[in-house]
Design an enzyme around this catalytic site. Structure first.
Site, PDB file in Angstrom:
ATOM      1  N   LYS A 139      31.467  36.214  42.001  1.00 43.34           N
ATOM      2  CA  LYS A 139      32.821  36.730  42.273  1.00 43.34           C
ATOM      3  C   LYS A 139      33.827  35.997  41.408  1.00 43.34           C
ATOM      4  O   LYS A 139      33.905  34.765  41.421  1.00 43.34           O
ATOM      5  CB  LYS A 139      33.187  36.511  43.746  1.00 43.34           C
ATOM      6  CG  LYS A 139      32.700  37.622  44.642  1.00 43.34           C
ATOM      7  CD  LYS A 139      32.979  37.296  46.071  1.00 43.34           C
ATOM      8  CE  LYS A 139      34.238  37.933  46.577  1.00 43.34           C
ATOM      9  NZ  LYS A 139      34.394  37.671  48.035  1.00 43.34           N
TER      10      LYS A 139
HETATM   11  C1  E4P Z   1      35.093  39.639  50.554  1.00 42.31           C
HETATM   12  O1  E4P Z   1      34.575  39.835  49.482  1.00 42.31           O
HETATM   13  C2  E4P Z   1      36.479  39.168  50.698  1.00 42.31           C
HETATM   14  O2  E4P Z   1      36.614  37.880  50.218  1.00 42.31           O
HETATM   15  C3  E4P Z   1      36.869  39.288  52.160  1.00 42.31           C
HETATM   16  O3  E4P Z   1      36.565  40.591  52.597  1.00 42.31           O
HETATM   17  C4  E4P Z   1      38.313  38.934  52.425  1.00 42.31           C
HETATM   18  O4  E4P Z   1      38.609  39.200  53.766  1.00 42.31           O
HETATM   19  P1  E4P Z   1      39.922  38.656  54.507  1.00 42.31           P
HETATM   20  O5  E4P Z   1      41.100  39.314  53.901  1.00 42.31           O
HETATM   21  O6  E4P Z   1      39.714  39.029  55.940  1.00 42.31           O
HETATM   22  O7  E4P Z   1      39.930  37.169  54.292  1.00 42.31           O
END
Ligand code: E4P
Length: 215
Positions: A84
């Site tokens: 990521k």
């Molecule tokens: C996943 O890839 C993301 O980092 C995650 O869904 C973020 O979620 P949040 O906005 O609830 O922290």
């Protein structure tokens, strides 16, 4: 639509995986921190459990080169690791470096259609638009998914739309209606997807009526 679990908690991941509906996992630094465990052992357990894509996020985000160096180490952990990378100028450069090196990339922290367009052009395997965080500031998260889907279809990009920051079952339903490729869902919301009051009422009635049947 593929379903990923948005968690680094191995107990949640195992429970969701046992349901037979999990295609992959996404993590981020906050989710790793929430487990209270060290990164290596946390990831080791996830890799042992999940055969599909596992997103692990870079943390050395100063330059494209620092992200690329970290990405190489993360990708070495297992074949199914997807790195990521945040949607910044340096991030886009890092995406290019990673893709040229055969590393699969999930571009994260996407909040606009133009950001998604750039991620696709840089060669991202996945784009992660954060619907919940947009809703949190009174913008329409799902509208972003619609717009990205339209743009990717217009130009036949093969970057997969990975709907992230899911807060409730309606996000999942709407993502599926739009035709998003993937939804990454917290365990609590996966559990909500299963439940329906009429299912519970129906089961209770069947059990009660079954008692009346001579055996
Ligand atoms: C996943 O890839 C993301 O980092 C995650 O869904 C973020 O979620 P949040 O906005 O609830 O922290």
């Amino acid at each position: 639509m593929k379903i990923f679990i948005d968690s680094a908690d191995i107990n949640e991941i195992k429970k969701a995986n046992a349901m037979g509906v999990i295609d992959g996992v996404t993590t981020n630094p906050s989710l790793i921190a929430k487990t209270g465990r060290d990164f290596k052992s946390c990831v080791k357990d996830i890799v042992a459990e999940i055969k599909g894509p596992i997103s692990l996020e870079v943390t050395h985000i100063d330059t494209a080169e620092t992200m690329f160096e970290e990405a190489k180490k993360l990708a070495d952990i297992a074949k199914n690791v997807v790195v990521k990378i945040p949607l910044t100028e340096e991030g886009l450069k890092a995406v290019k470096l990673c893709r040229n090196h055969g590393i699969n990339v999930n571009v994260t922290l996407c909040f606009s259609p133009n950001q998604a367009l750039l991620a696709a052009k840089a060669g991202a395997n996945y784009i992660s638009p954060f619907v919940g965080r947009l809703d949190d500031i009174s913008e329409e998260g799902m509208q972003l998914i619609d717009q990205i889907a339209q743009i990717y279809s217009n130009y036949k990009f093969d970057t997969e739309i990975l709907v992230a920051s899911i807060r409730n079952p309606l996000h999942v339903r709407d993502a599926a209606l739009i035709g998003a490729d993937v939804c990454t869902i917290p365990f609590s919301v996966i559990q909500q997807l299963v439940k329906h009051t009429l299912t519970d009422i129906g089961l209770a009635k069947f059990a009660k009526d079954w008692e009346k049947v001579p055996k």
